[in-house]
Structures are given as structure tokens and as C-alpha cells.
Write a protein that holds these residues in place. Sequence first.
Motif, PDB file in Angstrom:
ATOM      1  N   ALA A   1      51.191 -42.626 -23.865  1.00 58.42           N
ATOM      2  CA  ALA A   1      49.846 -42.096 -24.092  1.00 58.42           C
ATOM      3  C   ALA A   1      49.625 -41.799 -25.569  1.00 58.42           C
ATOM      4  CB  ALA A   1      49.644 -40.839 -23.236  1.00 58.42           C
ATOM      5  N   THR A   2      50.597 -41.160 -26.179  1.00 57.44           N
ATOM      6  CA  THR A   2      50.462 -40.811 -27.590  1.00 57.44           C
ATOM      7  C   THR A   2      50.337 -42.057 -28.458  1.00 57.44           C
ATOM      8  OG1 THR A   2      51.832 -38.913 -27.107  1.00 57.44           O
ATOM      9  CG2 THR A   2      51.465 -39.399 -29.427  1.00 57.44           C
ATOM     10  N   ALA A   3      51.042 -43.112 -28.031  1.00 56.64           N
ATOM     11  CA  ALA A   3      51.011 -44.345 -28.815  1.00 56.64           C
ATOM     12  C   ALA A   3      49.588 -44.886 -28.938  1.00 56.64           C
ATOM     13  CB  ALA A   3      51.921 -45.390 -28.184  1.00 56.64           C
TER      14      ALA A   3
ATOM     15  N   PRO B   1      41.205 -44.553 -27.086  1.00 57.44           N
ATOM     16  CA  PRO B   1      42.377 -45.425 -27.220  1.00 57.44           C
ATOM     17  C   PRO B   1      42.243 -46.375 -28.401  1.00 57.44           C
ATOM     18  CG  PRO B   1      41.064 -46.037 -25.318  1.00 57.44           C
ATOM     19  CD  PRO B   1      40.498 -44.753 -25.836  1.00 57.44           C
ATOM     20  N   THR B   2      43.349 -46.566 -29.080  1.00 57.23           N
ATOM     21  CA  THR B   2      43.349 -47.407 -30.265  1.00 57.23           C
ATOM     22  C   THR B   2      44.681 -48.133 -30.362  1.00 57.23           C
ATOM     23  OG1 THR B   2      43.428 -47.368 -32.654  1.00 57.23           O
ATOM     24  CG2 THR B   2      44.056 -45.352 -31.540  1.00 57.23           C
ATOM     25  N   LEU B   3      44.680 -49.278 -30.998  1.00 51.61           N
ATOM     26  CA  LEU B   3      45.920 -50.024 -31.202  1.00 51.61           C
ATOM     27  C   LEU B   3      46.433 -49.856 -32.630  1.00 51.61           C
ATOM     28  CD1 LEU B   3      45.192 -53.327 -29.232  1.00 51.61           C
ATOM     29  CD2 LEU B   3      46.771 -51.491 -28.597  1.00 51.61           C
ATOM     30  N   ASP B   4      45.781 -48.981 -33.384  1.00 53.42           N
ATOM     31  CA  ASP B   4      46.151 -48.802 -34.790  1.00 53.42           C
ATOM     32  C   ASP B   4      47.619 -48.452 -34.967  1.00 53.42           C
ATOM     33  OD1 ASP B   4      43.631 -49.348 -35.346  1.00 53.42           O
ATOM     34  OD2 ASP B   4      43.022 -47.327 -36.004  1.00 53.42           O
ATOM     35  N   ASN B   5      48.076 -47.539 -34.106  1.00 51.77           N
ATOM     36  CA  ASN B   5      49.470 -47.112 -34.221  1.00 51.77           C
ATOM     37  C   ASN B   5      50.420 -48.290 -34.118  1.00 51.77           C
ATOM     38  OD1 ASN B   5      48.812 -44.429 -34.492  1.00 51.77           O
ATOM     39  ND2 ASN B   5      48.711 -44.123 -32.269  1.00 51.77           N
ATOM     40  N   PHE B   6      50.105 -49.215 -33.182  1.00 49.49           N
ATOM     41  CA  PHE B   6      50.991 -50.363 -32.989  1.00 49.49           C
ATOM     42  C   PHE B   6      50.997 -51.252 -34.220  1.00 49.49           C
ATOM     43  CE2 PHE B   6      50.271 -48.943 -28.705  1.00 49.49           C
ATOM     44  CZ  PHE B   6      51.511 -49.101 -28.118  1.00 49.49           C
ATOM     45  N   SER B   7      49.779 -51.513 -34.729  1.00 51.05           N
ATOM     46  CA  SER B   7      49.737 -52.423 -35.875  1.00 51.05           C
ATOM     47  C   SER B   7      50.427 -51.766 -37.067  1.00 51.05           C
ATOM     48  CB  SER B   7      48.300 -52.809 -36.198  1.00 51.05           C
ATOM     49  OG  SER B   7      47.570 -51.660 -36.546  1.00 51.05           O
ATOM     50  N   GLU B   8      50.264 -50.446 -37.176  1.00 47.75           N
ATOM     51  CA  GLU B   8      50.928 -49.747 -38.272  1.00 47.75           C
ATOM     52  C   GLU B   8      52.453 -49.843 -38.143  1.00 47.75           C
ATOM     53  OE1 GLU B   8      51.069 -45.332 -40.133  1.00 47.75           O
ATOM     54  OE2 GLU B   8      49.222 -45.917 -39.111  1.00 47.75           O
ATOM     55  N   ALA B   9      52.931 -49.662 -36.891  1.00 44.25           N
ATOM     56  CA  ALA B   9      54.381 -49.716 -36.668  1.00 44.25           C
ATOM     57  C   ALA B   9      54.926 -51.103 -36.986  1.00 44.25           C
ATOM     58  CB  ALA B   9      54.693 -49.338 -35.223  1.00 44.25           C
ATOM     59  N   ILE B  10      54.218 -52.128 -36.473  1.00 45.04           N
ATOM     60  CA  ILE B  10      54.728 -53.479 -36.653  1.00 45.04           C
ATOM     61  C   ILE B  10      54.690 -53.883 -38.124  1.00 45.04           C
ATOM     62  CG2 ILE B  10      54.215 -55.913 -36.163  1.00 45.04           C
ATOM     63  CD1 ILE B  10      53.389 -55.034 -33.376  1.00 45.04           C
TER      64      ILE B  10
ATOM     65  N   ALA C   1      63.809 -43.900 -36.679  1.00 48.97           N
ATOM     66  CA  ALA C   1      64.074 -42.616 -37.339  1.00 48.97           C
ATOM     67  C   ALA C   1      63.347 -42.534 -38.672  1.00 48.97           C
ATOM     68  CB  ALA C   1      65.569 -42.428 -37.533  1.00 48.97           C
ATOM     69  N   SER C   2      63.024 -43.710 -39.228  1.00 45.70           N
ATOM     70  CA  SER C   2      62.384 -43.685 -40.544  1.00 45.70           C
ATOM     71  C   SER C   2      60.952 -43.152 -40.481  1.00 45.70           C
ATOM     72  CB  SER C   2      62.397 -45.093 -41.151  1.00 45.70           C
ATOM     73  OG  SER C   2      61.470 -45.898 -40.463  1.00 45.70           O
ATOM     74  N   PHE C   3      60.418 -42.963 -39.278  1.00 46.39           N
ATOM     75  CA  PHE C   3      59.083 -42.382 -39.153  1.00 46.39           C
ATOM     76  C   PHE C   3      59.109 -40.897 -39.466  1.00 46.39           C
ATOM     77  CE2 PHE C   3      58.514 -46.227 -36.740  1.00 46.39           C
ATOM     78  CZ  PHE C   3      57.236 -46.622 -37.066  1.00 46.39           C
TER      79      PHE C   3
ATOM     80  N   ALA D   1      54.336 -45.414 -30.835  1.00 39.11           N
ATOM     81  CA  ALA D   1      54.040 -46.838 -30.647  1.00 39.11           C
ATOM     82  C   ALA D   1      55.314 -47.653 -30.821  1.00 39.11           C
ATOM     83  CB  ALA D   1      52.980 -47.286 -31.644  1.00 39.11           C
ATOM     84  N   GLY D   2      56.105 -47.310 -31.864  1.00 40.54           N
ATOM     85  CA  GLY D   2      57.370 -48.012 -32.087  1.00 40.54           C
ATOM     86  C   GLY D   2      58.322 -47.803 -30.932  1.00 40.54           C
TER      87      GLY D   2
END
Lengths: 304, 407
Positions: free
Chosen positions: A50-52, A71-80, A258-260, A273-274
Motif C-alpha cells: 500500500a505504501t509503495a 495511487p501513483t507509480l512514482d515510487n516505483f519509477s524512482e526506485a528503478i 538499505a541505501s534508501f 516500492a523497492g
Amino acid sequence: MSAITPIAPTPVTPVTTRRSRRRRVRKAGWNLLGLFVLVVMAFPVYWMVATAFKPGRDALSYTPQWIPLHPTLDNFSEAINRPHFWDSVKNSLIIVSVVVVLSLVLAFLAALALAKFRFYGRKGVIVVILGVQMVPLAALIIPLYIMMSKAETTRGLHYVLGVDKLSGVIVMYLTFVLPFAVWTLRGFIDGVPRELEEAAMVDGTTRFGAFVRILLPLVGPGLVATSIFAFILAWNEFIIAYVFLQSPDNQTLMVWLASFTSLRGTEWGPLMAGATLCAIPVVIFFLLVQKRIAFGLTAGAVKG
Amino acid sequence: MAELEFIHVNKVYGNETVAVRDLNLKIDEGEFVVLVGPSGCGKTTALRMAAGLEEISDGEIRIGGRVVNDLAPRDRDIAMVFQNYALYPHKSVYENLAFGLRMRKVPKAEQRRRVEEIARVLGLSDMLQRRPAQLSGGQRQRVAMGRAIVREPKAFLMDEPLSNLDAKLRVQMRAEIARIQQALKVTTLYVTHDQVEAMTMGHRVAVMRDGILQQVDTPQRLYDAPTNLFVASFVGSPPMNLMEAGVEREGNLLVCKIGDARLELPADVVAERPALAEFAGGRVAIGIRPEDVREASGWDGARLRGRILLVEALGAEQLVHIEIAASPLGRGDLVDTTAQPPGPSLGGVGDVERAVTLLGRFDRHLLLLPGEAVDVAIDPRLLHFFDLETGASIPTVDVPVAAEVAG
């Protein structure tokens, strides 16, 4: 009928209802407990997913937001798009697949020996295999580090072992995946009656033929189950990877996650998201092989 | 088809445990021999040595005249039926049956023909596609049999194949296996601990105890002339009544003393057993089969006074436990421990050392009640005599006298 055969006593009603009501209450209690455990287990996973999907503001909001409202996919694109994501994926896949394959092959042979042959020291080996798993991994980090850095300067060994080497981490992973895999597989092999192989040998196979045609298919589900656990163990391992894989090119996904968390705080959205992305391969792997396990359960029901 | 031969075969585990000691046994072509004995007597070990699943410590095993000691199981051309059937759980019935043929590279069409024929004979045609888990115990048993038969091997080895079935099915399969063996005329070695199975199925029965072969003979000979106390007590259900008795010489006669009763031994009984005279003044073990124990009305020979403890009505006959005054066998080690007759009654004749419970099979029309006194007739011609020291039977020689047996 009852007039002719008065032998069957009529049940004494009040007692049975009281007893059955008490049983129902107890059953409901157990069900509630089960439900509670389910929630405790499942909620963190749900919260991660959910948080992702929540934008940064919602993720940190003090009033908990049970479902992502925006809902947004920003987190995913940021992670990738974070540096070293694809390197980490590659490293993790290499380490995990080598560990799973090596541990299954070695553990299967070892388990075969433990289950089928009676040799001197067999009991001792079994106890050691169990005992090794009791040692806390964190306590071994420093001795391991010293060994690895020494191995780096030893001729021959330095090709495989050493700090900041994937192969070194693979060897260290094997030290805890192998005992576990041997232990589990031994149970599966013990579950196959010896007569099955003997029957095959009388029927015209060699010892090896009986192994391939009879034992292997029957132990297959055990191999699958063990490989799942080995996969999860190696995939989720953090401490060894964190300590030994120092250069960003070599890090695994868990170290990358962990680097987050940095001195400036934790970026919860992209981290979740990661983490969600990291969980996906395990789920896919399980879905791929779970059918084999279900088959194994019915095959194991026939004893002889 | 071939003969199967054990020649001075020994099996030693580790350095001391002897499982089989100097086994000599020849199973002729097409013969059905049952190897029987209490559990742990080495019978299964002997069978497994013949199959090649167990190494032979010493001696030779020949199949069809060829020494097979060093041959792998698959090269011996034998088929084995296991106690727990050992069906391959991941294969269908068809694949189970065809497995041996496939391993021997029999052409596919031939495989199909043979499997289907066997399935038809054994009534398995409808379940060829099922897996063993979907079969009942009796059906699994048939598949296990079929898997052995379909190969057309030189010999069948069967390791207690019926022991996992319930009593009724066991009796049915017993006859079926015997019938199949007769039809196929395949040399068969069958191992069981059940002496009823042994007696009903085998052409010959080999009784084993503690790794040593005791006696090999036809079921009838085994029953009529057991070679020692062990075979006497093991074969027959209910088992032979055994007790101690004194032998005394009175003039020209030999007299057997059971408790206080005197039993004159007729001349032909003594003549048949020349060695019996040597026991005069000493003690022997005597045995009598339950069906030879009779109620004494109308009998003018020796009688034993007894008291009825228990009457078990079996329908066709009744099994009567009668307590008589006699000495029980002192040597429990010479007999089959599982076949020991029931112990002396509680508060019976009094002296426990002097009371023996005699089992008798009586006609069902005889009215007998527990607690009643009864006279038992013992025909000396039906007695079996054994040496108390060694347990060996006192040997008989053929005397051409047509002896009339009391009836």
C-alpha cells in the motif's frame, strides 16, 4: 422400526446441546486466534504494498491511510531509476541461482548418504548438521571477514574467496543453506521405502537406474520445497552481503534497499516500492513450482 | 523356469550376528516351497540373498544351475513380491506392470499384449490407468503379483505377500496365489511366519528357527512326523499338546507314565521306535495332536482324568481346554514360544507344576461344560515321542505291521 427394536437409546438431549455449544464456542475461539495470527502476518505485507503506491505526503501522514487514496507509480519509477538497481538485480540473481543449484546438488547427495548408508560417524554428522544451524550468523561475521581477507592473499583460493567477491558470498551462503537443505532432504528421502528401489532393481534396473527412475521422481517434490526455502534464505540474506560486498557494483538487492535509508532519513515510498519489487521474484518462483509440491503431497501418501 | 538351490549358505552381520547358518535347500523346477518360521529366524534374509538384495557371507546360491552369488538382482531373472507390495506410487497400474518389461527392452506392442493379458487374468483391466493410491489393499496385492508374473521369470520370490491383508482376503489370495503358481509352474520360494499359509500353499515346507533349517518336508509329513519339539509345536493350529512323561519297563512292556496314569505302549509302537527302550527309567517329552485327544466313553484303554476349563465353540467342532495331572515341559527353549498352550488354570488341580492344559478338538454334538470332570482317552499309537535333552524326535523305523488305529 423403533417400536420393534428398542435397543437404540434415545439421545439425552440437554447434555449433548450444552456440550456441542461449548464445543462451538471453543472452535470459534480457535478460529478467532487463527484470524488474529493471519492479520499479524499479512498486514505488514499489505502495508508495504500500500505504501509503495502512496505519494510521499500520504506515506508519512500521521493519520494512517488504510488504502492509497491517490495511487501513483512514482515510487516505483524512482526506485528503478535509482543508481545500481539493475546491477543489484543481476548480482542477486547470480548469487541466488548458483546457491540454489549448488546446495540442491550437494545436499541431495549428502542426504542420500545419510539416509541410505550406515557408515561410521553417521550420527555425528547428523548432530553437527543440526548444531551448525544453531550458531547465530552475526557471531560469525568477524571470523568470516578475517578468513576471507586472508584467503585473498592465498594463492589458488583467491580466485574464489575474498572480500567484495560474489563467489565469496556464494560460498558463505552455502555454509548455512547446505545444512538446512541436507536436513530437509534427508526427511524426504527417508520417506521413500527402501523396497521401492529394491523392486526396481529386481525388475531390471541398475542401482543408478533405480535411483533415477524411482527415487528421484518421488523425492522431486522434496527437492522443489527445499529449493524454495534455499531461494528465500539466499534472496533475503542481508548481513553478509552488506558487510562483504562493499562496492556498489557488487551489492545485492537487499543491500541496495538499505541505501534508501541515509543520514537525511528514510525515503519510505521508494523503499516500499523497492521492497515490493524484491518480493515479486520469490512469489513468481513459488507460483512456478507450487504445483509440483501439491502433487508431491498426494504421492507421498502411498507408502509402498 | 529353473531350480533354485542354496548350498551351505551363511549370512553373518558384522562379526557375530548369524542370521542364516549353513542353509541347504533345493527347490525343484516348478516347485512351490514355503520357508516358514517365527520372526527373526532368518527366512527373509535367505530370500533376499536369493534375490541379490543381500550379500552372501559364505556358500553358494544357484539359479538354474548357475552360481549367482556375484550377479546383480537384475541379472538373476527372478521376480520378487514384497511384503508392502512396493508399487511405484508415481506410476499407473499399467506402468507398474510394464516396468520390468520396459527395463528388459521388450518391444512396446509385446509389452502391451502381456500387460493386458495379465490384467485380464487378475481382474485389473478396469484400473490400468489408476495409481496405486487409488486401489484397495487386495487390488494392490494383485498388481504386485502381476508385476512378478508378467516378466515370466525363472523363479518367484515372495516375502510375506499376504501379511498386510485382512483375514478374509488373505484366505482368498492364498488360494489364488497357489492356483496361479500351479498354472504357471514357476519355481517359487515363499516366505511367511504363518504356518497355516505354509501348510496350505506349499508343495514342501521348510521350517527355520534361529537361522537354522529344522525340517523340509511335505505339509502332511511335517504334521505327522515332526523332527523335533520345535517343529511339533510350530506346525498345526491349535498346536500339539506337549508334556513330560516317564518311561518305565514292566516285564516285557514299556509303560508311559503321564502324571499318575499308566499308559501301556503296544509292541508295534515300541518296535517302530527302537531307541525308545533306551529311555526306560528316564523321562521323555510326549506330544499329541488336539484332534487325537478324545473323550473316553467307550474306550477300554488307558484314561486320563481331567477337568474342563473352557469350551470354545468353533461351529464345526469345539475346542476344549482340559486340565490334567501331568508335568509341563521344562524346556521352554526347545519349543515355539508363540505356540505355547495356555498356562495352568487359576485355582485348578492345585499343584501348578503338575498340571497341563490339554487342548482337544471334539465333535460339536458332545455336550461339555466348563468345570465338569471328563475322562480323556489317549491312544498310544498317536503319541509323538521326543528326547527331552535335544528336543529331537525319537526316530521311527518302518515296521511292516498294519497297526489298527483306534477310532
